[in-house]
Design an enzyme around this catalytic site. Structure first.
Site, PDB file in Angstrom:
ATOM      1  N   GLU A 168      69.233 107.595  33.039  1.00 34.55           N
ATOM      2  CA  GLU A 168      70.333 108.015  33.838  1.00 34.55           C
ATOM      3  C   GLU A 168      71.686 106.470  33.580  1.00 34.55           C
ATOM      4  OE1 GLU A 168      70.651 110.545  37.916  1.00 34.55           O
ATOM      5  OE2 GLU A 168      69.515 108.947  37.377  1.00 34.55           O
TER       6      GLU A 168
ATOM      7  N   ARG B 189      61.162 113.335  38.764  1.00 33.78           N
ATOM      8  CA  ARG B 189      61.653 113.295  40.106  1.00 33.78           C
ATOM      9  C   ARG B 189      61.597 114.695  40.765  1.00 33.78           C
ATOM     10  NH1 ARG B 189      67.254 110.717  39.045  1.00 33.78           N
ATOM     11  NH2 ARG B 189      69.043 112.518  38.819  1.00 33.78           N
ATOM     12  N   ASP B 190      62.877 115.110  42.393  1.00 32.72           N
ATOM     13  CA  ASP B 190      62.198 116.392  42.789  1.00 32.72           C
ATOM     14  C   ASP B 190      64.040 117.560  42.507  1.00 32.72           C
ATOM     15  OD1 ASP B 190      63.923 114.742  44.211  1.00 32.72           O
ATOM     16  OD2 ASP B 190      63.426 115.481  46.105  1.00 32.72           O
ATOM     17  N   GLU B 191      64.214 117.578  41.056  1.00 36.38           N
ATOM     18  CA  GLU B 191      65.539 117.451  40.694  1.00 36.38           C
ATOM     19  C   GLU B 191      65.310 118.375  39.043  1.00 36.38           C
ATOM     20  OE1 GLU B 191      69.764 116.267  39.289  1.00 36.38           O
ATOM     21  OE2 GLU B 191      67.848 115.087  40.230  1.00 36.38           O
TER      22      GLU B 191
END
Length: 877
Positions: free
Chosen positions: A747, A473-475
């Protein structure tokens, strides 16, 4: 100096390393440390002496010429021996070899000759930073090229390269390296890595050409949560110098300067989160080879002033390609989309073969899971597009793969493909840092074996230059809490000595002036985003863990001030030795039932957690001070630790030993870090067990409690409860995701719920290694392989297998700094049968799970052994 004779048949030296690396090309350390391993068929082999010789000429070394240092000692040390000769010159090759003597009177032959290359000093850089002509505002990837002629016979050639952004280099049309994402991600404002490549074989007499492509990468591309770009800078730039030595002894350097030309090529856009767009119609055929004719698109480069960042040599491994996966299945989803299943959640990209009309656009989208209806699911990627788009040239066979991006995925949606999508046209390639596999673990239980597989693949996917939390993801950030929870497990699975040495450099660099450690390293969040208990403690936990695993005392020396400053920060914000202020993540992602009407959520007081980690980091600082001989610090911080524990008891414990938070994590941390008076610890462990049973033999811990849960149970005599948790198959448990088809660690304990629905999509990664910290317990207790902190780096090994959980056999192997340790056992007819192997120059204590039986008589269950292979048996209790 020891006396050496030539009795080499029974003793050999292998696996020579310099600073944990094999023949490194950019060593900055003024006294590089040398390591080797002994091989001997004889039991109980110990090194008694070594002799090292270092020279500047490979052939001269073996003939006794051009030797700059000869070191010898009567010693059993074979790991991280410092070079102690004259000062090393910069950018110079040094060759070395070693021979050893053992306690049986044998002497090895001289080892094969290995080398290291020293790095460049600031004064050695003659190249200039170059960039595109004008402001660097285009999202396209710029190209840079330089033609040059070599008129003499080439002896050797080394290329020193770095970039602001990411780079790929071709010489004469061929890629010079199999590494990707160079120069790597560091705290760029503090230090920027450069790489060194031996390009002798890439050059030729006469005309040569260098071609370099730059990408945004972490430097200029989108990074972090706020959509921020240009975080480190707004201009991609290249710095390169190619130093050629001729056979006549003369030298020549080809540097980046105003003579280079720049243009744009087929990469229209490239971003870590969003993917890459590649237009094959815009390829410049032969542009990085000699004889190419430049058109008007090639213009002069712009010279940039030198930045303030420090250029440093590589201290960790490069990212490279590893496993490849063919399509397991190609199918149509209920929505009618074409999806490819590669069978494994991995990190990397897909190599695509295609042929079609010019302008045909093929888009590959990436996902980790399908939804409950079987459709392609990307909502958990948040804003990350994770797409690679390829635009075909006219009807030629083409093979595409991205350059400056990576994806986390198992499934790929294919759109726009000309004709039928065939399995042979798509290959998934795993990319991660080049870390040797050092650990192997297998049992008689297939689900545990799958769990171990998932742990390993969680590590592979998230150890891409920095230890990221998630790769899709955007991390994709270097979260400190995740890294510290998993560091021990990581060191069992793979050789992470260099990997964490490099990352800890950034921990030190990005530490705030007040001692606070940021939540993520490198820090791309705010200056105040740090100081959280269990996250910032990565600055003390990981250096100590790496010292125990690899015996690297210098790492403790280098990180010591950072460790001390973190403890100092906690002391500065504590009142009366109680740290009960500030922001903390707490026991992240602990058990939270959906409809918690009766208070079943396992909420642990965040300040109780903070106080426990305050004590833990102080204890680790004391440990480091003892190793480094800092007696005054030992005394000072021992007194502080006593005050911290007294404050904990006063604030968080009743007189009967009950904690204000009755959660598993509260008791686990209090027991793991010895926060409670000794006479109340057993009863506290009993409370922990009752809590576990109250939840139906389920864990409720989050990121901070989970790594220690089974260790605490084992320590206080409840190993069967630990096995009950390990073997639990329903949510929350380690095996629940396995039953749900996971191929990596999730997660969240319930990333996919029993009914097939998903947890909250904005934070639901299916490749997140933190809960994989149970791997450490499995290696230590099921296989029984333990390091001894008093003799770190597995110089002394404690082999203590503890069977249970219905497992009938298990085997663990670990390639330590001294060689392979193995522990393999099975249970047959009520007998526990154990086979172990201890490497040469190491010793072990073997502790059996029950008293040993021999000739019908009971004997001791503990044995002290030297190197070699051994077999033990005992009756099961």
């Amino acid at each position: 100096m020891p006396s050496f004779t030539c009795l080499a048949q029974k003793l050999h030296v292998s696996d020579l390393r310099v600073e944990h690396l094999n023949n490194p090309l950019a060593i900055d350390a003024p006294a590089p440390r040398l390591s080797w391993k002994l091989l001997s068929p004889l039991k109980n082999t110990q090194q008694t002496a070594y002799e090292i010789r270092v020279g500047t000429d490979k052939n001269g070394l073996t003939s006794g010429k051009a030797i700059v240092w000869e070191g010898a000692a009567k010693s059993d040390k074979s790991v991280l021996i410092p070079y102690a000769g004259p000062a090393l010159q910069s950018k110079k090759h040094y060759f070395w070899q070693v021979r050893v003597k053992d306690n049986h009177g044998n002497t090895s032959a001289w080892s094969s000759v290995q080398f290291w290359q020293t790095g460049l000093k600031a004064i050695d850089w003659t190249a200039q930073w170059i960039s595109v002509n004008g402001k660097d505002t285009s999202v396209r990837s710029p190209l840079f090229r330089k033609e040059f002629a070599l008129k003499k016979k080439i002896k050797s050639a080394l290329a020193y390269i770095t970039a602001k952004g990411l780079y790929e280099v071709n010489i004469n049309g061929q890629r010079i390296s199999d590494a990707y994402f160079a120069p790597g991600w560091t705290s760029y404002k503090n230090h920027l890595q450069y790489q060194v490549y031996d390009v002798t074989a890439d050059l030729k007499n006469g005309a040569n050409t260098i071609g370099v492509t730059l990408g945004n990468g972490w430097y200029k591309g989108r990074i972090g949560f706020a959509g921020q770009q240009n975080f480190y800078g707004d201009t991609r730039a290249l710095l390169m110098q190619l130093e050629v030595e001729y056979t006549d002894g003369t030298r020549e350097s080809i540097d980046t300067d105003e003579s280079w030309k720049t243009s744009y090529g087929p990469i229209l856009a490239s971003d870590i989160y969003d993917g890459e767009i590649y237009d094959a119609r815009k390829e410049k055929a032969g542009w990085s080879a000699a004889g190419y004719t430049e058109d008007s698109s090639w213009v002069n480069v712009r010279i940039l002033e030198k930045g303030s960042e420090q250029l440093v040599g590589m201290s960790g491994p490069m990212v490279k390609k590893h496993e490849e996966f063919k399509a397991l299945k190609i199918f149509k989803t209920p929505k009618g989309e074409t999806v490819v299943d590669f069978g494994q959640n991995l990190v990397g990209w897909v190599m695509l073969k295609a042929r079609g009309p010019s302008g045909t656009k093929i888009t590959l989208s990436h996902a980790e899971v399908l939804d409950k209806e079987g459709n392609f699911y990307t909502e958990n990627l948040r804003s990350a597009k994770a797409q690679n788009t390829y635009i075909l040239n006219e009807n030629t066979d083409q093979v595409f793969e991205p350059h400056f991006t990576f994806q986390g995925f198992r499934y790929v949606k294919v759109e726009g493909y000309p004709g039928e999508v065939r399995a042979e046209d798509l290959t998934a390639v795993a990319l991660y840092s080049e870390m040797a596999i050092t650990g192997k673990f297998v049992t008689s239980n297939p689900m545990l074996n799958q769990l171990q597989h998932n742990i390993q693949w969680g590590q592979k996917g998230n150890f891409l230059d920095v230890p990221t939390d998630c790769p899709q993801r955007d991390e994709r950030l270097g979260w400190t809490g995740d890294a510290q929870a998993f560091a021990n497990t990581a060191a069992y699975n793979m050789d992470v000595a260099g990997f964490f040495t490099k990352w800890l450099h950034d921990v030190r660099a990005d530490q705030q002036p007040n001692g606070s450690i940021p939540h993520v390293i490198p820090n791309v969040l705010g200056a105040n985003d740090g100081g959280s208990a269990g996250w910032a403690d990565a600055s003390t936990i990981i250096p100590w863990d790496m010292y125990v695993a690899y015996g690297d005392k210098r790492l403790l020396e280098v990180q010591y001030e950072s460790m001390k400053n973190w403890v100092g920060y906690m002391t500065s914000v504590a009142k009366d030795n109680l740290w009960n202020t500030g922001f903390h993540f707490g026991d992240w992602l602990f058990y939270r039932p959906d409809d918690d009407n009766d208070g079943r959520a396992a909420v642990t007081d965040k300040y109780l957690i903070a106080q426990a980690f305050y004590a833990h980091s102080t204890q680790l600082l004391i440990n480091a001070a003892q190793v480094l001989g800092k007696k005054e610090d030992v005394a000072e911080y021992t007194a502080l630790l006593n005050h911290i524990k007294e404050a904990f008891v006063k604030e968080y414990m009743t007189s009967n030993g009950r904690l204000v938070s009755g959660t598993q994590t509260a008791y686990v941390l209090a027991l793991q870090f010895d926060m409670l008076p000794e006479d109340l610890r057993v009863s506290a462990a009993d409370r922990l067990v009752r809590n576990i049973k109250d939840y139906g033999n389920h864990l409720t811990t989050g990121f901070l409690g989970t790594p220690y849960l089974c260790h605490v149970l084992t320590r206080f005599g409840h190993i069967q409860v630990a096995y009950d948790l390990l073997m639990q198959e329903s949510y929350p448990s380690w095996l629940y995701p396995v039953k749900m088809g996971a191929t990596t660690i999730w997660e969240r304990w319930d990333g996919i719920k029993p009914n097939g629905s998903f947890q909250t999509p904005d934070m639901n990664s299916y490749n997140h290694y933190a809960y994989g910290a149970i791997g450490d317990w499995m290696y230590r207790n099921i296989a029984g392989i333990n390091a001894d902190p008093a003799a770190p780096g597995y110089k002394k090994i404690n082999l203590v297998p503890k069977p249970g959980g219905g497992i009938t056999s298990a085997s663990g192997e670990l390639n330590t700094p001294y060689g392979w340790v193995t522990s393999s056992w099975k249970i047959e007819d009520g007998l526990f049968k154990l086979d172990v192997e201890v490497p040469a120059n190491a010793r072990a204590t073997v502790t059996l799970p029950a008293a040993e039986w021999k000739d019908g008589k009971e004997t001791t269950n503990k044995s002290e052994i030297g190197s070699g292979t051994y077999h033990f048996e005992c009756r099961m209790p």
